[in-house]
Design a protein around this motif. Structure first.
Motif, short mmCIF file in Angstrom:
data_model
loop_
_atom_site.label_atom_id
_atom_site.label_comp_id
_atom_site.label_asym_id
_atom_site.label_seq_id
_atom_site.Cartn_x
_atom_site.Cartn_y
_atom_site.Cartn_z
N LEU A 3 -65.12 -14.61 91.80
CA LEU A 3 -65.40 -15.79 92.61
C LEU A 3 -66.50 -16.66 92.00
O LEU A 3 -66.51 -17.88 92.20
CB LEU A 3 -65.83 -15.37 94.01
CG LEU A 3 -64.87 -14.46 94.80
CD1 LEU A 3 -65.48 -14.08 96.14
CD2 LEU A 3 -63.52 -15.15 94.99
N PRO A 60 -58.98 -11.33 98.52
CA PRO A 60 -57.99 -12.41 98.57
C PRO A 60 -56.59 -11.89 98.26
O PRO A 60 -56.41 -10.88 97.56
CB PRO A 60 -58.47 -13.38 97.49
CG PRO A 60 -59.91 -13.05 97.27
CD PRO A 60 -60.03 -11.58 97.53
N LEU A 98 -59.21 -17.86 91.66
CA LEU A 98 -60.11 -17.46 92.75
C LEU A 98 -61.50 -18.08 92.63
O LEU A 98 -62.27 -18.05 93.59
CB LEU A 98 -60.26 -15.94 92.79
CG LEU A 98 -59.02 -15.14 93.16
CD1 LEU A 98 -59.30 -13.65 93.01
CD2 LEU A 98 -58.59 -15.45 94.59
N GLU A 102 -64.81 -19.98 92.85
CA GLU A 102 -65.36 -20.91 93.82
C GLU A 102 -66.43 -21.78 93.16
O GLU A 102 -66.99 -21.42 92.12
CB GLU A 102 -66.00 -20.15 94.99
CG GLU A 102 -65.02 -19.29 95.78
CD GLU A 102 -65.69 -18.52 96.91
OE1 GLU A 102 -64.97 -17.91 97.71
OE2 GLU A 102 -66.94 -18.51 96.97
#
Length: 323
Positions: free
Chosen positions: A208, A243, A306, A308
């Motif tokens: 992430l 996720p 994924l 962020e």
């Protein structure tokens, strides 16, 4: 450097370390931790859990153990384990200074730790660490260095750290927050007597949050050993919290989401040690399967989606409750 011991190791798990943040104190922010630990989190219960984890990790080839002054009694637990096993002479022991544990063994404390990177805190905490770990301490790190930390510019502190290095300690730093890359690059520029001061860096990097990656590659190229923490994003990449794409890839590999998440980090050529933050022996065993995960290019690309935005990741982390 003590990490030469790891370079000489041949076990598949020698590049996975065990961090004691989750088991050295009764309260921490990892998701699901309230279910993972004994309901009665006495000092003795947590000591026993820590020793069980250390035994299991060592038996399965783990050779780096990571503590900190602010991880409650982590240094004490680790020191006791080492004392009871004098034949364990091939491990690398790291700890950190710069945060003071203030929760007094209460998971409900309003404040769990206080940050101070001043010389006085270094001297006090170095004495506390030495009293517990003594000559078993290999690596002493500044805890959570940020670009605004006085530790980057304090020449007196640099001189004291250089003195410790001259006496045989390896000096490093860890980073946290959305400006990790800036902190890493600033630390790489710190020298004493024309020589780089820091020999290791420990940073958050996971599926992430990848923003520190380029700076960690630069640190590796400069000769530093890179230690990766929070490879599972404080539990966000494990089990039911993971996720959907991570769960799908895990199913394809027939291993856990945690193993896949850690394997993704182990693929980075600059990652010297990747920490497991397991709170149970079962979790540790599952984490160690990361060494056997062989991700293909398609799986890596899917997991890459994924990532962020760094500020959002750290804002989310800042909202995680202490369990």
């Amino acid at each position: 450097m003590p990490f030469a011991r790891l370079a000489a190791a041949t076990t598949p798990t020698c590049h996975i370390g065990l961090g004691l943040a989750a088991v050295g104190r009764p309260g921490y922010i990892n998701l699901g931790r309230d279910r993972d630990l004994p309901a009665d989190r006495t000092v003795e219960a947590m000591r026993e859990r820590t020793h069980d984890l250390l035994d299991a990790a060592y038996a399965q080839g783990v050779r780096y153990f990571d503590a900190a002054r602010s991880y409650g009694r982590s240094e004490e637990f680790l020191a006791g384990w080492l004392r009871e096993r004098p034949d364990v002479d091939d491990v690398v022991v790291g700890s950190k200074w710069g945060y003071t544990y203030t929760a007094d063994w209460s998971p409900d404390a309003e404040q769990h730790e206080v940050k101070d990177h001043g010389v006085a805190t270094y001297e006090r905490q170095r004495g506390e660490t030495d009293a517990l770990l003594g000559e078993r301490l290999d690596l002493y790190q500044i805890h959570s260095l940020t670009p605004d930390s006085p530790a980057l510019t304090d020449k007196d502190l640099h001189a004291r750290l250089a003195e410790a290095a001259a006496r045989g300690a390896t000096v490093g730093f860890s980073t946290s927050g959305p400006a990790q890359a800036d902190a890493i690059r600033a630390a790489l520029a710190v020298t004493v007597g024309g020589e780089p001061l820091f020999r290791t860096v420990q940073s958050t990097y996971n599926a992430l949050e990848t923003s520190a990656g380029p700076a960690l590659a630069e640190a590796h190229a400069a000769g530093l050993t890179v230690i990766v923490k929070e490879g599972m994003a404080n539990g966000r990449l494990a089990g039911a919290q993971a996720p959907a794409v991570l769960r799908a890839v895990a199913e394809e590999t027939a291993l856990g989401c945690d193993a896949v998440a850690l394997a993704l980090v182990l693929r980075r050529p600059w990652a010297g040690v990747v920490l497991s933050g397991a709170a149970t022996v079962g979790q540790l065993g599952s984490n160690l399967h990361a060494a056997a995960v062989d991700l293909d290019d398609d799986q890596v690309a899917r997991l890459g989606a994924l990532v962020e935005e760094s500020a959002a990741y750290w804002a989310h982390r800042g909202q995680l409750p202490w369990h």
